[in-house]
Write an enzyme that holds these catalytic residues in place. Structure first.
Site, mmCIF file in Angstrom:
data_model
loop_
_atom_site.group_PDB
_atom_site.id
_atom_site.type_symbol
_atom_site.label_atom_id
_atom_site.label_comp_id
_atom_site.label_asym_id
_atom_site.label_seq_id
_atom_site.Cartn_x
_atom_site.Cartn_y
_atom_site.Cartn_z
ATOM 1 N N ALA A 83 0.857 -1.188 0.000
ATOM 2 C CA ALA A 83 0.000 0.000 0.000
ATOM 3 C C ALA A 83 0.891 1.234 0.000
ATOM 4 O O ALA A 83 1.755 1.389 0.865
ATOM 5 C CB ALA A 83 -0.913 0.010 1.219
ATOM 6 N N VAL A 99 4.024 -1.486 3.484
ATOM 7 C CA VAL A 99 3.517 -0.165 3.156
ATOM 8 C C VAL A 99 4.670 0.767 2.798
ATOM 9 O O VAL A 99 5.788 0.622 3.313
ATOM 10 C CB VAL A 99 2.681 0.403 4.337
ATOM 11 C CG1 VAL A 99 3.547 0.619 5.557
ATOM 12 C CG2 VAL A 99 1.959 1.678 3.966
ATOM 13 N N LYS A 100 4.390 1.689 1.895
ATOM 14 C CA LYS A 100 5.363 2.695 1.477
ATOM 15 C C LYS A 100 4.846 4.060 1.906
ATOM 16 O O LYS A 100 3.705 4.423 1.624
ATOM 17 C CB LYS A 100 5.533 2.658 -0.047
ATOM 18 C CG LYS A 100 6.365 3.796 -0.634
ATOM 19 C CD LYS A 100 6.451 3.652 -2.154
ATOM 20 C CE LYS A 100 7.173 4.837 -2.799
ATOM 21 N NZ LYS A 100 7.325 4.658 -4.259
ATOM 22 N N THR A 101 5.693 4.824 2.596
ATOM 23 C CA THR A 101 5.268 6.145 3.029
ATOM 24 C C THR A 101 6.458 7.091 3.064
ATOM 25 O O THR A 101 7.613 6.671 2.925
ATOM 26 C CB THR A 101 4.585 6.072 4.410
ATOM 27 O OG1 THR A 101 3.820 7.256 4.620
ATOM 28 C CG2 THR A 101 5.598 5.911 5.541
#
Length: 257
Positions: A141, A171-173
């Site tokens: 995500a 997840v990538k943020t």
């Protein structure tokens, strides 16, 4: 988590270090031939030996990546609007069967928390997870937040936790002040997005900070392929992520032409 899922994740996140260096080259799906990716094959080919995983679209895998390359693929499966439109108006564009045909190790899509189409992107993620888990396919995500929210720990922590709650596997943020708070509230691995091009030493410092604060690696694009020494830069990032190199040591690696 079954064998297939664990095996695919091990191709993305190195089980020896628990870290990954992903190279994001999916920008063209909404930006077109952006700076550094006009000739994607020419840009990516010398970087592949130093990359754990490419985050890329199916069209570029088919046309620009050597099938004999020993690099994992995380397939961007969302899209729709261009940079001229409402970016949060995305939908799922690529089937799970296509991901399997391309031998992807994972699939990824964006969620837009606090943006106009927040609810639809979150429910799209849920549908993607439902389908992916039938095939043992990990889901990444990619968190985006509404323009008025800013890249602050409280908003990024919200987006990452929502992604984990819906069932994403990693997840990538973005990096932010108090990044460790984002990591603390998220039970799945977090990879740091590189964002817009910044000076190389600053990008290396951001990488070191993120790793020290709990990131499981990076999914970096423009700060590598738009560098004046892309191969040196990805080697430097890799030294920080997998070997714990300092910024000074990494900058020396980058500086070698």
């Amino acid at each position: 988590m079954d064998f297939g899922m664990k095996n695919r994740l091990s191709h993305i996140i190195n089980p020896k270090t628990g870290k990954t260096v992903m190279l994001a080259v999916d920008h063209g799906y909404f930006q077109g031939p952006t700076t550094g990716l006009k000739d994607l094959r020419k840009t990516v080919t010398p970087l592949i030996p130093h990359t754990d995983c490419l985050f890329i679209t199916r069209g570029m895998v088919r046309n620009c990546i050597d099938p004999g390359s020993d690099v994992a693929i995380c397939l961007r499966v969302s899209g729709g609007p261009s940079i001229l439109g409402e970016l949060s108006n995305e939908d799922i564009t690529t089937s799970m069967e296509e991901a399997i045909r391309l031998n992807a190790s994972g699939v990824g899509m964006s969620i837009f928390v606090g943006a106009k189409n927040e609810d639809r992107t979150i429910t799209n993620l849920g549908r993607l997870v439902n389908e992916a888990e039938r095939y043992g396919m990990p889901v990444l995500a990619v968190t985006a937040v509404g323009k008025e929210m800013g890249r602050e720990a409280r908003y990024l922590a919200l987006a990452c936790r929502m992604a984990a709650e819906i069932g994403a596997h990693f997840v990538k943020t973005y990096y932010c002040e108090d990044f460790y708070k984002v990591v603390e509230g998220c039970p799945i691995p977090i990879v740091m997005a590189g964002g817009k091009k910044i000076p190389e030493r600053d990008a290396l410092q951001m990488t070191e900070n993120a790793i020290k604060e709990g990131a499981s690696g990076v999914d970096m694009g423009r700060n590598i392929f738009q560098s004046d020494n892309p191969v040196g830069m990805i080697k430097a990032i890799r030294a920080i992520v997998h070997k714990g190199a300092s910024v000074d040591e990494a900058f020396e690696i980058y500086s070698k032409k």
